[in-house]
Design a protein around this motif. Structure first.
Motif, mmCIF file in Angstrom:
data_model
loop_
_atom_site.group_PDB
_atom_site.id
_atom_site.type_symbol
_atom_site.label_atom_id
_atom_site.label_comp_id
_atom_site.label_asym_id
_atom_site.label_seq_id
_atom_site.Cartn_x
_atom_site.Cartn_y
_atom_site.Cartn_z
ATOM 1 N N GLY A 1 0.812 -1.212 0.000
ATOM 2 C CA GLY A 1 0.000 0.000 0.000
ATOM 3 C C GLY A 1 0.847 1.264 0.000
ATOM 4 N N ALA A 2 1.906 1.271 0.802
ATOM 5 C CA ALA A 2 2.796 2.439 0.842
ATOM 6 C C ALA A 2 3.447 2.675 -0.518
ATOM 7 N N GLY A 3 3.821 1.594 -1.208
ATOM 8 C CA GLY A 3 4.424 1.728 -2.532
ATOM 9 C C GLY A 3 3.469 2.316 -3.542
ATOM 10 N N CYS A 4 2.206 1.896 -3.503
ATOM 11 C CA CYS A 4 1.205 2.439 -4.428
ATOM 12 C C CYS A 4 0.980 3.930 -4.186
ATOM 13 N N VAL A 5 0.899 4.327 -2.920
ATOM 14 C CA VAL A 5 0.701 5.740 -2.587
ATOM 15 C C VAL A 5 1.921 6.559 -2.996
ATOM 16 N N LEU A 6 3.117 6.006 -2.772
ATOM 17 C CA LEU A 6 4.342 6.723 -3.133
ATOM 18 C C LEU A 6 4.429 6.937 -4.644
ATOM 19 N N LEU A 7 3.977 5.968 -5.433
ATOM 20 C CA LEU A 7 3.969 6.137 -6.889
ATOM 21 C C LEU A 7 3.091 7.316 -7.301
ATOM 22 N N ALA A 8 1.986 7.526 -6.591
ATOM 23 C CA ALA A 8 1.119 8.667 -6.893
ATOM 24 C C ALA A 8 1.839 9.984 -6.580
ATOM 25 N N PHE A 9 2.559 10.026 -5.468
ATOM 26 C CA PHE A 9 3.324 11.226 -5.133
ATOM 27 C C PHE A 9 4.467 11.458 -6.127
ATOM 28 N N MET A 10 5.037 10.379 -6.652
ATOM 29 C CA MET A 10 6.081 10.523 -7.669
ATOM 30 C C MET A 10 5.514 11.144 -8.942
ATOM 31 N N ALA A 11 4.269 10.791 -9.273
ATOM 32 C CA ALA A 11 3.606 11.417 -10.417
ATOM 33 C C ALA A 11 3.384 12.907 -10.158
ATOM 34 N N TYR A 12 3.006 13.250 -8.924
ATOM 35 C CA TYR A 12 2.830 14.655 -8.569
ATOM 36 C C TYR A 12 4.154 15.411 -8.669
#
Length: 344
Positions: A139-150
């Motif tokens: 779950g943390a990895g999925c959320v971090l990928l979204a922040f990387m897109a930001y």
């Protein structure tokens, strides 16, 4: 870290609420059923043929070693090369570290099961601990990928304000928030599932303690748990994926406004590797956790799980290293320094 988890899950199995009925026969001798206080499960074998088991073991072992070495190299290069001390590579190093931990939660036990001459067992406490860390890091990895897109959105659409918006305080807070959200979702989901009573067969139709496979072993109605799993999947998978889509929609508009073809290509190349990783991770997660439970196939789930637990951690460092010039240059400099040191 969190060494109390096995004791908590063991306590639930022995004394907690309805779970005191969750007893599975562990040994049968001379017609007498001997029960111990610890509930145990065993994983279904990939194949009944020893040679096939050995082949699968060698393939998965190779992928695990490559993933650990590849992601470990990314962490080491980003930490040691000052030119990579930027928000984008800070996030990438944290994602690589998560991948190492994520793989290590699943791979060693799976490899041990493949080499076992009999069906290897796992205690209820061990199963709960594995599930907790799997959901937590995934779950943390999925959320971090979204922040990387930001991060890429800010770099492309607001380049003049990038250093102000993506300060180091913000970057550290983003990683901490990703871990905190993964922790909270994982803790609540694991507690909810392991309050279920388990009876009947104790065979997990999987190679690790994945949520859908464990829910199939429950004696009681799991409708509430299926709804909770769907809500957690929306929080960890669907919402971050939608944020990524919105970020890239704005980025595409900004890239198309660039007059130079070379400039458009260079700008898009910084995002392409991230898009590939997003497609792999979110595609597999959506297939497993965002589909109706009635259409879930245990065999399909096991095959897809091999992809996101063994294949994806191997591909991530390869994708980022092959499509990222700065990372390749940093790796070349590191290897060059090593060769120069050895020649002296």
């Amino acid at each position: 870290m969190l060494t109390f988890l096995p004791e908590i899950f063991q306590s639930w199995a022995l004394h907690g609420g309805r779970t005191k009925t969750a007893k599975v026969p562990l040994a049968i001798s001379m017609g007498d059923e001997n029960r111990t206080g610890m509930t145990e499960f065993y994983f279904r074998l990939f194949s009944s043929l020893p040679k096939v088991q050995l082949l699968i073991f060698l393939i998965l072992l190779l992928m695990y070693m490559v993933s650990v070495c590849g992601n470990g190299t990314i962490v080491l290069i980003v930490c040691t090369d000052r030119s990579l001390h930027t928000p984008m590579y800070f996030f990438l190093a944290n994602l690589a570290a998560m991948e190492i931990c994520y793989s290590t939660i699943i791979a060693p036990l799976t490899l041990a099961n493949l080499t076992s001459l009999r069906k290897a067992t796992i205690s209820l406490a061990g199963c709960g601990t594995q599930m907790f860390f799997f959901i937590f890091l995934g779950g943390a990895g999925c959320v971090l990928l979204a922040f990387m897109a930001y991060d890429r959105y800010v770099a492309i659409c607001h380049p003049l304000h990038y250093t102000l918006i993506m300060s180091w305080t913000v970057c550290v807070s983003i990683v901490a928030a990703s871990l905190a959200l993964g922790f909270l979702v994982s803790l609540n989901m694991t507690i909810l599932i392991f309050h279920l009573p388990f009876c009947g067969t104790n065979e997990i139709y999987h190679f690790f303690c994945d949520i859908p496979a464990i829910l199939r072993l429950a004696c009681s109605n799991t409708h509430v748990h299926q709804v909770a799993l769907y809500i957690c999947s929306v929080i960890n998978v669907a919402i971050p994926f939608l944020l990524i889509c919105f970020s890239y929609a704005f980025m595409v508009v900004a890239i198309l406004r660039i007059s130079s073809g070379a400039g458009r290509h260079r700008t898009f190349s910084t995002c392409s590797s991230h898009l590939m990783v997003v497609a792999l991770m979110y595609g597999c997660s959506s297939f497993i956790y965002l589909r109706p439970s009635s259409s879930y196939s245990l065999e399909q789930g096991r095959v897809v799980s091999v992809v996101y637990t063994f294949v994806t951690p191997v591909l991530n460092p390869l994708i980022y290293s092959m499509r990222n010039k700065e990372l390749k240059d940093a790796l070349s400099r590191a290897l060059g320094r090593k060769e120069l040191h050895q020649s002296k």
